[in-house]
Write an enzyme that holds these catalytic residues in place. Structure first.
Site, mmCIF file in Angstrom:
data_model
loop_
_atom_site.group_PDB
_atom_site.id
_atom_site.type_symbol
_atom_site.label_atom_id
_atom_site.label_comp_id
_atom_site.label_asym_id
_atom_site.label_seq_id
_atom_site.Cartn_x
_atom_site.Cartn_y
_atom_site.Cartn_z
ATOM 1 N N PHE A 11 0.824 -1.226 0.000
ATOM 2 C CA PHE A 11 0.000 0.000 0.000
ATOM 3 C C PHE A 11 0.857 1.275 0.000
ATOM 4 C CE2 PHE A 11 -2.161 2.778 3.414
ATOM 5 C CZ PHE A 11 -2.735 3.628 2.482
ATOM 6 N N ASP A 57 12.839 -11.782 -1.622
ATOM 7 C CA ASP A 57 12.574 -11.650 -0.194
ATOM 8 C C ASP A 57 13.689 -10.840 0.479
ATOM 9 O OD1 ASP A 57 12.294 -12.448 2.695
ATOM 10 O OD2 ASP A 57 10.723 -13.692 1.814
ATOM 11 N N THR A 120 6.163 2.735 12.757
ATOM 12 C CA THR A 120 4.777 3.041 13.105
ATOM 13 C C THR A 120 4.670 3.649 14.502
ATOM 14 O OG1 THR A 120 2.663 1.982 13.612
ATOM 15 C CG2 THR A 120 4.607 0.625 13.845
ATOM 16 N N ASP A 121 3.618 4.414 14.725
ATOM 17 C CA ASP A 121 3.376 4.965 16.069
ATOM 18 C C ASP A 121 2.980 3.872 17.061
ATOM 19 O OD1 ASP A 121 0.799 4.434 15.132
ATOM 20 O OD2 ASP A 121 0.035 6.474 15.446
ATOM 21 N N GLU A 122 2.644 2.676 16.549
ATOM 22 C CA GLU A 122 2.204 1.607 17.457
ATOM 23 C C GLU A 122 3.312 1.126 18.379
ATOM 24 O OE1 GLU A 122 -0.116 -1.527 15.863
ATOM 25 O OE2 GLU A 122 -1.143 -0.225 14.461
ATOM 26 N N TYR A 147 2.582 -7.733 16.104
ATOM 27 C CA TYR A 147 3.003 -6.820 15.021
ATOM 28 C C TYR A 147 3.840 -5.671 15.573
ATOM 29 C CZ TYR A 147 2.722 -2.731 11.984
ATOM 30 O OH TYR A 147 3.043 -1.607 11.260
ATOM 31 N N LYS A 151 7.851 -4.523 15.046
ATOM 32 C CA LYS A 151 8.261 -3.217 14.489
ATOM 33 C C LYS A 151 9.180 -2.509 15.491
ATOM 34 C CE LYS A 151 7.270 -1.462 11.160
ATOM 35 N NZ LYS A 151 7.863 -1.548 9.784
ATOM 36 N N ASN A 246 -13.241 5.339 15.521
ATOM 37 C CA ASN A 246 -13.641 4.413 14.457
ATOM 38 C C ASN A 246 -15.110 4.574 14.108
ATOM 39 O OD1 ASN A 246 -11.055 3.400 14.484
ATOM 40 N ND2 ASN A 246 -11.535 1.684 15.852
#
Ligand code: NAD
Ligand code: TDX
Length: 335
Positions: A11, A57, A120-122, A147, A151, A246
């Site tokens: 994406f 890969d 990511t902010d996660e 996940y 990261k 959401n």
């Protein structure tokens, strides 16, 4: 400038490659992508003649070594990216996000190639809905999911390779992206394509979780700002002040598509579901002079809905299998 883009058929990577070809004729792009379920060569069709595409890969160290040796910079987007999948099977996340990043770092170290790490902010965990603070570059890491923990691990590797081996790296941690070419497993495309196929949108839990939405083109213009002007070893947080619950996102999608605002279902919550993310992007704005183009989330959402309306040929083939996977994982309507 020769840039190696990992995950360029995904994406954000595909949008980055398209934007780069459009706006930077001096840049020669090579994409390295394994074409997992999340990669799609059709996302690069508009620029296929302007780039080199390598199907491979990032954990293939010989291939990575060869490609990095022939590059001036690496922008590393490739990842397993979906939290829900990481709860079903964490292993691909460890393999790609941790071992894959290690493989790239060893190659950029050996060949002294500039490296930009997409994160990511996660990695910062979550905030309470009423917390007055937002995430900054100084926030402590506290990831919640398989996940986000992989990261976070990859970010740590980048920091260590920079300090110990002098790798010329920058990092950016961005909030939730939306826009064209996002896989239908993700929240916004899933709900848009549900409505377009006559299915009710599905909100996890109470629907009050907040994400800080940014248009993918704004994320990518910030990545270029960091590549052009970022300081080695520095982390930059990328966000566009897009905090929205959401439920409000779903109500907006229903509104744009002419449906009743309550025509959605609540479904089983995600285990460990982060409550709220919010980014303070002051450093990026003041030091690098970056500003987002899509200041109005509603306008960006309308453009995204129009794109999905016009591109069923792109998302249609993945829709049924994606919904079957959610059902197989036990998702069911709660009210
Ligand atoms: P995506 O899942 O849409 O795309 C990932 C791409 O990586 C796919 O093309 C896939 O084929 C490729 N890939 C996966 N494993 C690979 C491997 N082992 N070798 C080579 N290629 C491989 O992901 P996305 O949403 O575009 O996210 C891109 C990056 O941005 C990720 O690092 C993600 O953590 C980060 N990020 C995403 C968001 C978001 O909202 N989507 C927000 C912040 C950061
Ligand atoms: O059907 C759904 N219903 C729902 O309520 C889905 C798929 C999601 N949700 C909720 C969960 C989250 O609160 O919507 C929110 C967004 O969900 P996702 O699209 O799965 O994104 P998120 O988990 O927030 O992670 C995303 O942003 C950070 C990306 O997938 C990550 O790659 C990125 O790092």
């Amino acid at each position: 400038m020769r840039v190696l883009v990992t995950g360029g058929a995904g994406f954000i990577g595909a949008n980055f490659v398209q934007q780069t070809v459009r706006e930077r004729p001096d840049v020669q792009v090579t994409v390295l992508d394994a074409l997992t379920y999340a990669g799609n060569r059709d996302s690069l069709a508009p620029v296929a003649d302007a780039i080199d595409f390598v199907h491979g890969d990032i954990t293939d160290t010989d291939l990575v070594d060869r490609l990095v040796a022939a590059s001036d910079a690496v922008v590393h987007f490739a990842a397993e990216s979906h939290n829900d999948n990481s709860l079903q099977d964490p292993w691909p996340f460890l393999h790609t996000n941790i071992i894959g990043t290690y493989s790239l770092l060893q190659a950029v170290r050996k060949h002294d190639v500039r490296y930009h790490h997409i994160s990511t902010d996660e990695v910062y965990g979550d905030l309470e809905l009423d917390d007055p603070e937002r995430f900054t570059e100084a926030t402590a890491y506290n990831p919640s999911s398989p996940y986000s923990s992989t990261k976070a691990s990859s970010d740590m590797l980048v920091r260590a390779w920079t300090r110990s081996f002098g790798v010329r790296a920058t990092l950016s941690n961005c909030s939730n992206n939306y826009g064209p070419y996002q896989h239908v497993e993700k929240f916004i495309p899933r709900q848009i394509t549900n409505v377009l196929t006559g299915v009710r949108p599905r909100l996890y839990g109470d629907g009050l979780n907040v994400r800080d939405w940014i248009h993918v083109d704004d994320h990518n213009s910030a990545v270029w700002a960091v590549l052009d002007r970022g300081r080695t070893g520095q982390t930059y947080l990328i966000g566009a002040d897009g905090e929205t619950s959401n439920r409000v996102v779903v109500e907006s999608i229903l509104d744009v598509l002419g449906q009743s605002p309550d025509a959605f279902d609540f479904v089983t919550d995600r285990p460990g579901h982060d409550r709220r993310y919010a980014i303070d992007s002051t450093l990026l704005r003041t030091e690098l002079g970056w500003t987002p183009r899509y200041a109005d989330f509603r306008a960006g959402l309308e453009a995204t809905i129009a794109w999905y309306r016009e591109h069923e040929d792109w998302w249609g083939p993945q829709k049924a299998a994606t919904e079957q996977a959610y059902a197989a994982a036990g998702e069911s309507v709660t009210k």
